[in-house]
Design an enzyme around this catalytic site. Structure first.
Site, mmCIF file in Angstrom:
data_model
loop_
_atom_site.group_PDB
_atom_site.id
_atom_site.type_symbol
_atom_site.label_atom_id
_atom_site.label_comp_id
_atom_site.label_asym_id
_atom_site.label_seq_id
_atom_site.Cartn_x
_atom_site.Cartn_y
_atom_site.Cartn_z
ATOM 1 N N GLU A 19 0.790 -1.144 0.040
ATOM 2 C CA GLU A 19 0.072 -0.081 0.180
ATOM 3 C C GLU A 19 0.846 1.159 0.046
ATOM 4 O O GLU A 19 0.351 2.191 -0.306
ATOM 5 C CB GLU A 19 -1.008 0.039 1.123
ATOM 6 C CG GLU A 19 -2.186 -1.159 1.003
ATOM 7 C CD GLU A 19 -3.003 -1.091 2.429
ATOM 8 O OE1 GLU A 19 -4.247 -1.210 2.334
ATOM 9 O OE2 GLU A 19 -2.444 -1.128 3.512
ATOM 10 N N ASP A 223 -11.720 -3.411 -4.129
ATOM 11 C CA ASP A 223 -12.718 -4.546 -4.502
ATOM 12 C C ASP A 223 -14.136 -4.280 -3.919
ATOM 13 O O ASP A 223 -14.228 -3.142 -3.067
ATOM 14 C CB ASP A 223 -12.070 -6.051 -3.727
ATOM 15 C CG ASP A 223 -12.014 -5.563 -2.219
ATOM 16 O OD1 ASP A 223 -13.004 -5.862 -1.580
ATOM 17 O OD2 ASP A 223 -11.083 -5.451 -1.699
HETATM 18 N N1 ADE Z 1 -9.241 -3.932 2.617
HETATM 19 C C1 ADE Z 1 -9.471 -4.088 1.327
HETATM 20 N N2 ADE Z 1 -10.531 -4.663 0.859
HETATM 21 C C2 ADE Z 1 -11.176 -5.118 2.021
HETATM 22 C C3 ADE Z 1 -12.061 -5.988 2.351
HETATM 23 N N3 ADE Z 1 -13.098 -6.409 1.106
HETATM 24 N N4 ADE Z 1 -12.625 -6.223 3.451
HETATM 25 C C4 ADE Z 1 -11.963 -5.729 4.716
HETATM 26 N N5 ADE Z 1 -10.606 -4.935 4.327
HETATM 27 C C5 ADE Z 1 -10.255 -4.641 3.206
#
Ligand code: ADE
Length: 258
Positions: A19, A223
């Protein structure tokens, strides 16, 4: 603690190396210190003294990191940057969310306290610092208006990206990677104004609240917190999100009073 008359540093925290990788390239460390098993790097960036560290994942790791940073460096503000799963309608992969408040979605001390209330604080949500978040959101809009220049056309195409929208509002944190549609639908039903979910921000917000340190946070959506959430996560983080973080921080630090 900094004891000279120069202004206290700005703290930058991310959970994972991927990151922060593009950010670290822009800040060759002038000194490093190992505290609580974490490597704190100090440098100057746009004339600002900056200290950056990786927290690792989860609320406890994030709280330890923020506490050590405040106690040892006396930072004048903390900015958290990283990735998150999108929850809000229209919060798409490649967009950015600037937090206006944080809530721990996995906190439940009922019936002693209301659902999501942090016991003995009388709060379910911790607000981020308004002026710093305003500046961060403006920096994000400015820095990401032409993402092709940051990522290259091929990466934009590979990841199916468009010009990032910058959203502002509630981010949820919990010690859980949300990777089923069932879980994300449940979170949105419980907390309809939630824009995104991650695993650290609310902990740092609570520590900053305790110490009175201004806090702001930005998350690139990696996501949609559904059954596809794991796909290409590390590659997206390193090749897209860390470049967005570097560009936004560069713009932010150029604008803050040195
Ligand atoms: N960080 C990035 N995507 C995530 C997710 N789906 N759940 C928790 N933390 C995250």
């Amino acid at each position: 603690m900094t004891t000279t008359s120069s202004p206290a540093p700005i703290g930058i925290i991310s959970a994972l190396r991927d990151e922060l990788s593009a950010v670290l390239l822009r800040m060759p460390p002038e000194s490093r210190q190992r505290i609580a098993n974490r490597s704190f790097r100090q440098c100057h960036w746009h004339g600002q003294q900056v200290v950056a560290v990786l927290s690792r994942i989860g609320k406890v790791a994030a709280a330890t990191t923020a506490t050590a940073m405040i106690e040892r460096y006396g930072v004048r503000a903390i900015v958290f940057t990283g990735v998150a799963g999108g929850l809000g309608e229209g919060v798409q992969v490649g967009d950015l969310v600037v937090a206006r408040s944080f809530l721990q979605h996995d906190l439940n001390a009922s019936p002693l306290f209301a659902r999501h209330e942090v016991p003995l604080y009388g709060l379910t949500r911790f607000r981020t610092d308004t002026p710093l978040s305003d500046t961060l959101a403006a920096a994000a809009r400015q820095a990401l208006s032409e993402p092709v220049g940051l990522l290259g056309a091929q990466a934009m195409q590979d990841f199916g990206l468009h010009t990032p929208q910058v959203h502002e509002g509630l981010i949820l944190s919990g010690d859980q990677f949300i990777n089923t549609a069932q879980d994300s639908v449940r979170l949105v039903a419980e907390l309809p104004d939630a824009l995104a979910v991650e695993m650290e921000g609310a902990a740092v917000a609570q520590v900053c609240h305790d110490y009175g340190v201004p806090f702001a946070a930005m998350r690139t959506i990696s996501d949609r917190a559904d059954d596809n959430a794991h796909v290409d996560f590390p590659r997206f983080t390193e090749q897209v999100a860390s470049h967005y973080s570097a560009a936004v921080l560069d713009t932010l630090l150029a604008q803050l009073p040195a």
